[in-house]
Design an enzyme around this catalytic site. Structure first.
Site, PDB file in Angstrom:
ATOM      1  N   SER A   1      18.740  -8.282  -9.036  1.00  0.00           N
ATOM      2  CA  SER A   1      17.591  -8.406  -9.938  1.00  0.00           C
ATOM      3  C   SER A   1      17.757  -9.401 -11.081  1.00  0.00           C
ATOM      4  O   SER A   1      16.815 -10.124 -11.409  1.00  0.00           O
ATOM      5  CB  SER A   1      17.218  -7.034 -10.513  1.00  0.00           C
ATOM      6  OG  SER A   1      16.542  -6.269  -9.551  1.00  0.00           O
TER       7      SER A   1
ATOM      8  N   GLU B   1       0.824  -1.212   0.000  1.00  0.00           N
ATOM      9  CA  GLU B   1       0.000   0.000   0.000  1.00  0.00           C
ATOM     10  C   GLU B   1       0.856   1.259   0.000  1.00  0.00           C
ATOM     11  O   GLU B   1       0.486   2.272  -0.600  1.00  0.00           O
ATOM     12  CB  GLU B   1      -0.936  -0.004   1.212  1.00  0.00           C
ATOM     13  CG  GLU B   1      -2.045  -1.039   1.129  1.00  0.00           C
ATOM     14  CD  GLU B   1      -2.884  -0.906  -0.135  1.00  0.00           C
ATOM     15  OE1 GLU B   1      -3.222   0.241  -0.510  1.00  0.00           O
ATOM     16  OE2 GLU B   1      -3.177  -1.937  -0.760  1.00  0.00           O
TER      17      GLU B   1
END
Length: 464
Positions: free
Chosen positions: A227, A141
């Site tokens: 990544s 959020e």
């Protein structure tokens, strides 16, 4: 009581704690293994595919090796001759079974003989899964509010995170992919430290150089997340071989997703580990999707577990949504890796309930019904909670108090991290070389000139 099953093309060996390992041809069994009762299977969409319904596999390699007395002592072992030209089929119509301890309702599957978990350990495992679940919800959020730039959740995969971490020693070296923050949480990385990293402030160990969720901690033997897919796998083998050379009673553990198995680094790592007999445990989270690519478009093989056998590595398929099964499999795999000085591959069948990341909308390539089913019916946290509650170790009151406490801790940690100062500009160039190289000095000068020329385009909260 079932006997050990051995076949040459797909050798299954049942462990003392009820696990089935897929062994390479000619593999020796370790001294601490013995007979065990029948395994139980996990029905799931991950275990079925239309191509397997129509595949009629020919008899496998064992048929080619029976009753042939003429052999050649070829480098690597003796090979029998046959006058019949037959090809080994692409895959067997019988899929490798999936080890589980708890059914979908949190009931023990009987008979069972899993690695035992104490009350204290079980309560902590559940508490950490709840903490991870809550952290994911709140940080997700935060990104949607624009307060952090990126986030990636472990929703649906909490059991793989926490149960595997619980089965390891703090001395074991972890080389994660990017969906394993629960391992770091278990090892003592605080909610405040997670918040500092996501906000990239001066308290972040990476000095704000990495994207959010790229955690790392030397103290906790947890290599920094990188990544690029699968690069950590061959590195883990190197780390494991180092532990072996130093005579350490520890192993390297590395994680990857099903998509990583399509990378060359996966195959290089598997072969490297097998040949060097490195004490490394590969844990592959087969969560059904490599971003938007479903597993049926990722490989033709029976998942990932069979790939280990091809390289001469002991392998097992486990229900990744069953915390007790994951704990038992990883605990035993670690024991094998260290005592036998050999690699082990674990395929954990689970499901990525969340989007791949905050940059993804998974409803574009899978149905909301499928997501909802796995979120509600196959939730690993709820399943483990039912088992803990049945043992009288947990209550609804405990659950509410824990979730409230974790939420308060997180909100406080976010306030602190958000107010903390950002790393200075010079930190972009330090810590690579002992002495700053001439080309990096030039880049820093050019950047400062650009900022002086366009001050409005530069973040005001970063010390210049």
């Amino acid at each position: 009581m079932a006997t050990l099953l051995f076949t040459r093309s797909r050798t299954l060996l049942r462990l003392h704690n009820h696990l089935l390992f897929l062994l390479p041809i000619g593999s020796r069994s370790p001294p601490f293994l013995n007979h065990c009762s029948n395994s139980h299977f996990l029905p799931s969409f991950l275990l079925s595919s239309l191509r397997y319904e129509s595949t009629k596999a020919h008899p496998q390699l064992e048929d080619l090796q029976h009753h042939h007395h003429q052999v050649i002592d070829f480098p690597g072992g003796k090979v029998g001759f046959t006058s019949e030209m037959r090809f080994i089929s692409d895959t067997s119509h019988i899929r490798v079974p999936c080890y589980r301890v708890l059914d979908d309702d949190g009931e023990l599957v009987k008979p069972t003989n899993q690695v035992q978990v104490s009350k204290e350990l079980a309560v902590r495992m559940h508490s950490e899964m709840v903490t991870l679940q809550t952290m994911d919800s709140i940080f997700y959020e935060l990104q949607r509010q624009g307060r952090i730039s990126f986030y990636l959740t472990t929703s649906g995969e909490e059991a793989v995170n926490i149960a595997s971490a619980a089965a390891l020693s703090s001395h074991d070296v972890i080389l994660p992919q990017y969906r394993e923050p629960g391992v770091l949480l278990w090892r003592g990385f605080t909610l405040q430290q997670f918040a500092h990293q996501c906000f990239g402030n001066t308290n972040d160990f990476g000095k704000g150089r990495q994207m959010p969720i790229h955690y790392g901690s030397n103290k906790h033997n947890y290599f920094t997340v990188s990544s690029p897919i699968a690069t950590q796998l061959p590195q883990a083998v190197g780390a494991a071989y180092s532990l072996k050379m130093d005579g350490k009673s520890a192993c390297a553990v590395t994680f990857c997703g099903d998509g990583s198995t399509s990378e060359g680094d996966f195959h290089a790592a598997m072969n490297f580990a097998a040949v060097m007999e490195a004490p490394v445990v590969f844990i592959c989270r087969n969560n059904g999707w490599a971003i938007s690519t479903p597993v049926e478009e990722q490989f033709r093989s029976d998942g990932i577990v069979v790939k280990g056998q091809a390289y001469g590595i002991w392998s097992i398929r486990v229900d990744g949504n069953d915390a007790l099964a994951v704990y038992s499999a990883v605990h035993t795999a670690r024991e094998i890796a260290i005592k036998e000085q050999r690699p082990v591959l674990i395929e954990a069948l689970t499901y990525r309930v969340g989007h791949h990341s905050t940059s993804d909308d998974s409803t574009k390539y899978r149905s909301t019904g499928e997501i909802e089913y796995w979120k509600m019916e196959r939730n690993p946290v709820n399943r483990f909670k039912r088992w803990v509650e049945r043992n009288g170790w947990w209550s609804e009151k405990d659950e509410l108090e824990l979730r409230s406490s974790v939420r308060k801790q997180l909100m406080h940690a976010i306030q602190v991290a958000e107010k903390a100062q950002k790393p200075p500009l010079e930190d972009m160039f330090t810590d690579v070389y002992d002495k700053l190289s001439s080309n990096l000095e030039e880049q820093e000068r050019d950047l400062r000139k650009t900022i002086e020329k366009h001050p409005k385009d530069y973040p005001s909260d970063v010390p210049f």
